[in-house]
Design a protein around this motif. Structure first.
Motif, PDB file in Angstrom:
ATOM      1  N   ARG A  76       3.257 -47.122  -5.714  1.00 37.53           N
ATOM      2  CA  ARG A  76       4.077 -46.085  -5.101  1.00 37.53           C
ATOM      3  C   ARG A  76       5.466 -46.039  -5.704  1.00 37.53           C
ATOM      4  O   ARG A  76       6.123 -45.037  -5.695  1.00 37.53           O
ATOM      5  CB  ARG A  76       4.191 -46.287  -3.595  1.00 37.53           C
ATOM      6  N   LEU A  88       3.880 -35.512  -0.793  1.00 39.56           N
ATOM      7  CA  LEU A  88       3.646 -36.955  -0.628  1.00 39.56           C
ATOM      8  C   LEU A  88       4.895 -37.745  -1.024  1.00 39.56           C
ATOM      9  O   LEU A  88       5.356 -38.625  -0.302  1.00 39.56           O
ATOM     10  CB  LEU A  88       2.449 -37.367  -1.499  1.00 39.56           C
ATOM     11  N   GLN A 137       6.427 -39.891   2.023  1.00 42.09           N
ATOM     12  CA  GLN A 137       5.879 -41.244   2.157  1.00 42.09           C
ATOM     13  C   GLN A 137       6.993 -42.277   2.366  1.00 42.09           C
ATOM     14  O   GLN A 137       8.148 -42.037   2.026  1.00 42.09           O
ATOM     15  CB  GLN A 137       5.068 -41.606   0.923  1.00 42.09           C
ATOM     16  N   LYS A 178       4.805 -42.003   7.323  1.00 44.54           N
ATOM     17  CA  LYS A 178       5.747 -40.973   6.886  1.00 44.54           C
ATOM     18  C   LYS A 178       7.138 -41.445   7.295  1.00 44.54           C
ATOM     19  O   LYS A 178       7.297 -42.077   8.347  1.00 44.54           O
ATOM     20  CB  LYS A 178       5.347 -39.699   7.637  1.00 44.54           C
ATOM     21  N   ARG A 220      -4.320 -39.978  -0.157  1.00 50.31           N
ATOM     22  CA  ARG A 220      -3.046 -39.919   0.564  1.00 50.31           C
ATOM     23  C   ARG A 220      -2.417 -38.539   0.437  1.00 50.31           C
ATOM     24  O   ARG A 220      -1.837 -38.024   1.380  1.00 50.31           O
ATOM     25  CB  ARG A 220      -2.104 -41.011   0.046  1.00 50.31           C
ATOM     26  N   PHE A 272      -1.394 -36.463   3.792  1.00 48.77           N
ATOM     27  CA  PHE A 272      -0.008 -36.062   4.071  1.00 48.77           C
ATOM     28  C   PHE A 272       0.107 -34.550   4.231  1.00 48.77           C
ATOM     29  O   PHE A 272       0.812 -34.061   5.110  1.00 48.77           O
ATOM     30  CB  PHE A 272       0.939 -36.570   2.963  1.00 48.77           C
TER      31      PHE A 272
END
Ligand code: GTP
Ligand code: MG
Length: 555
Positions: A9, A175, A179, A220, A332, A336
């Motif tokens: 990420r 995202l 995130q 989130k 993901r 999202f």
């Protein structure tokens, strides 16, 4: 741009937030093997909890010389990483290399004078840093980089999405904006670790761990921190003492039920937080709920927290979602987008009620991804087949085993774009036979509903429970109508024309409330039309628009 799991990420986040938590010193070689593969859920948890134990939070003056602060702290040990953020003023999260540095710092800092308020002498890992002579130090200030802890408003997101070149890119932008960041994850674990300090005053073996969206890869920015008190070491003791010719056990208070014990423990910890916890506010004990909990806001980190007592099934659910979230970057991104879409249209709500929860919605996305051909994620039964000896978990008579090592799961052969997946999601659930069928992630199949709840999603572990039992018929119908409307918008849209007209297109068009006029039109459109008719209508639109769709979808 492909993002996946917490392991990678960092790419997207670092691009956005520039200097992130800054490591003070590189550690070549350390964790090399683990960092090149995706870590197991347990590894991530252990690493993060350890990191949180070596971390303190310092409230700083708004004008600060960063170097001086670090210099001061380094007299207590090596600062491994740090970052600043804004939350009722500026705060710094400081990670030391060694836990002992915290004790050294705690020994050196003063206790506030009791001139106006009397202080409760509980020494936490929350400090305030002040400058003795602020005026003379102004000159040396360097601008602080503040790490954002909330996402941009939907309005700004929509503007950004309009500049993208495909729906897929729009979904990755969403995202990236929403995130959890590395810094936010650290703060979440720190909040748990600070609560653990209270719990340990009574139960030295206990830990407080996050679960739910803080750890399942679907969190989130701005979502609550779900945490639970874990007394697992108590279990270890029991098995140890059974060996040998003697048996010795602790004398412990006995209560008629586990629920009562949970309520008593939470009640006391809740009182502690309320009375002694710096910055713990609005402490609410909700002990008569199905799952007793204490709600509070943790002002130093800025989180709304829900504290409960160890719920093994919820942890397994968190790990299962973690695995799904790590398997493929599309998972993901789709979740999202769908969660954001549902929130904008009032299908989900942070208050409990008869609407679909984010948890149920996420499970619906997982089910949809299991139903693709070829499937994008495996069924729970398939994950169970891959489970090793260490992965065996029987909880309350339910077999909750599944593989934990992500390397054992074969990557999917499915190459569908997110453009396709988004519109197919709406079409799939817009036409799902909710009256007859239920959603079963264990089998990855639609199966006959065992009872008449409007929406039936099998609890993956407690297989006789429906996780969406709370959803009533009107809420389900609203979901179906919104899904159909969204499928319709995606099918009929002409991206090029919309871009020329500067109108929101693709995902952006779906994140604008459909509006009163629109929604009555939509109702008329849906009224009395069977799902087959809608399907053929959509198919014909697909054919008519084939060339312009191709442009919009083909990225
Ligand atoms: P957000 O907080 O909305 O970001 O998502 P979340 O997944 O954290 O949901 P929530 O805070 O409502 O719940 C925390 C966790 O409790 C979930 O991740 C689940 O593991 C569990 N949970 C929540 N609702 C249900 C439910 O209806 N049934 C079951 N079995 N577990 C649930
Ligand atoms: Mg949550």
């Amino acid at each position: 741009l492909r993002l996946s799991g917490p392991g990678s990420r960092g790419h997207a986040r670092l691009r956005r937030s520039g200097a992130a938590a800054q490591p003070a010193a590189e550690e070549p070689g350390e964790d090399a093997e683990v960092s090149t593969r995706k870590k197991t859920f347990a590894e991530v948890q252990a690493e993060r909890l350890d990191q949180a134990e070596r971390t303190v939070l310092i409230k700083c003056p708004s004008r600060l010389n960063e170097k001086k602060l670090l210099q001061y702290l380094s007299s207590h040990g090596n600062v491994k990483s740090h970052f600043f953020f804004e939350n009722r003023g500026i705060s710094a999260l400081i990670e030391f290399s060694e836990k002992s540095s915290i004790a050294s710092l705690q020994d050196a800092v003063g206790i506030p004078s009791a001139s106006e308020h009397h202080v409760v002498p509980f020494k936490s890992r929350l400090f305030t840093f002040t400058l003795k002579n602020p005026v003379s130090q102004h000159l040396e200030e360097t601008p602080l980089h503040l790490s954002p802890q909330s996402h941009i408003p939907v309005k700004n997101l929509i503007e950004k999405l309009c500049l993208a070149d495909s729906i897929s890119s729009q979904m990755y932008i969403l995202l990236d904006e929403y995130q959890l960041t590395e810094e936010n994850i650290r703060l979440r674990f720190l909040a748990c670790s600070l609560v653990r300090d209270f719990a340990r005053a009574y139960f030295p073996d206990s830990t407080v761990k996050p679960f739910g969206s803080s750890v399942n890869t679907f969190g989130k920015l701005g979502s609550d921190v779900d945490m639970f008190l874990d007394f697992r070491d108590t279990g270890k003791h029991a098995t140890k003492m059974k060996k040998g010719p003697f048996e010795m056990e602790y004398q412990m208070k006995r209560l008629p039920s586990e629920r009562l014990a949970t309520q008593r423990i939470l009640s006391v910890i809740g009182d502690c937080l309320d009375n002694f916890g710096p910055g713990c506010a609005n402490v609410q004990k909700i002990l008569n709920a199905r799952c007793p909990l204490v709600k509070f806001s943790h002002q130093p980190t800025g989180f709304q927290c829900d504290l409960s007592v160890s719920n093994s099934i919820a942890i397994r659910s968190s790990e299962l979602l973690y695995i799904y979230g790590c398997l493929d970057s599309r998972v993901r991104a789709l979740v999202f987008s769908i969660r954001c879409w549902a929130r904008v249209h009032g299908l989900t709500n942070s208050a409990p009620g008869t609407w679909i929860t984010n948890f149920s919605l996420t499970m619906m996305v997982m089910f949809f991804l299991q139903r693709r051909s070829p499937p994008i994620i495996p069924t729970l039964d398939q994950l169970k087949e891959l489970a090793g000896e260490k992965d065996k978990h029987i909880i309350g008579g339910y077999d909750c085993s599944f593989v934990s090592d992500l390397r054992k799961i074969k990557p999917t052969k499915n190459t569908e774009t997110l453009d396709v997946l988004l519109s197919e999601f709406f079409e799939y659930f817009g036409n799902f036979d909710f009256r007859k069928n239920s959603i079963n992630l264990r089998k990855g199949k639609e199966v006959n509903k065992p009872e008449s709840s409007p929406l039936y999603i099998w609890n993956p572990f407690e297989q006789d429970l429906n996780i969406s039992k709370n959803v009533n018929q009107p809420q389900l119908e609203k979901f179906i109508a919104m899904a159909r409307e969204s499928a319709w918008i995606l099918q009929k849209e002409d991206k090029t024309q919309q871009m020329i007209n500067k109108e929101p297109w693709g995902l952006a068009a779906l994140l604008i409330p459909f509006g009163k006029n629109n929604s009555s039109k939509m109702k008329n459109r849906m009224k009395g039309i069977g799902s087959e008719t809608i399907r053929s209508l959509l198919d014909s639109l697909k054919l008519n628009n084939a060339s312009s769709q191709q442009k919009a979808v083909g990225k």
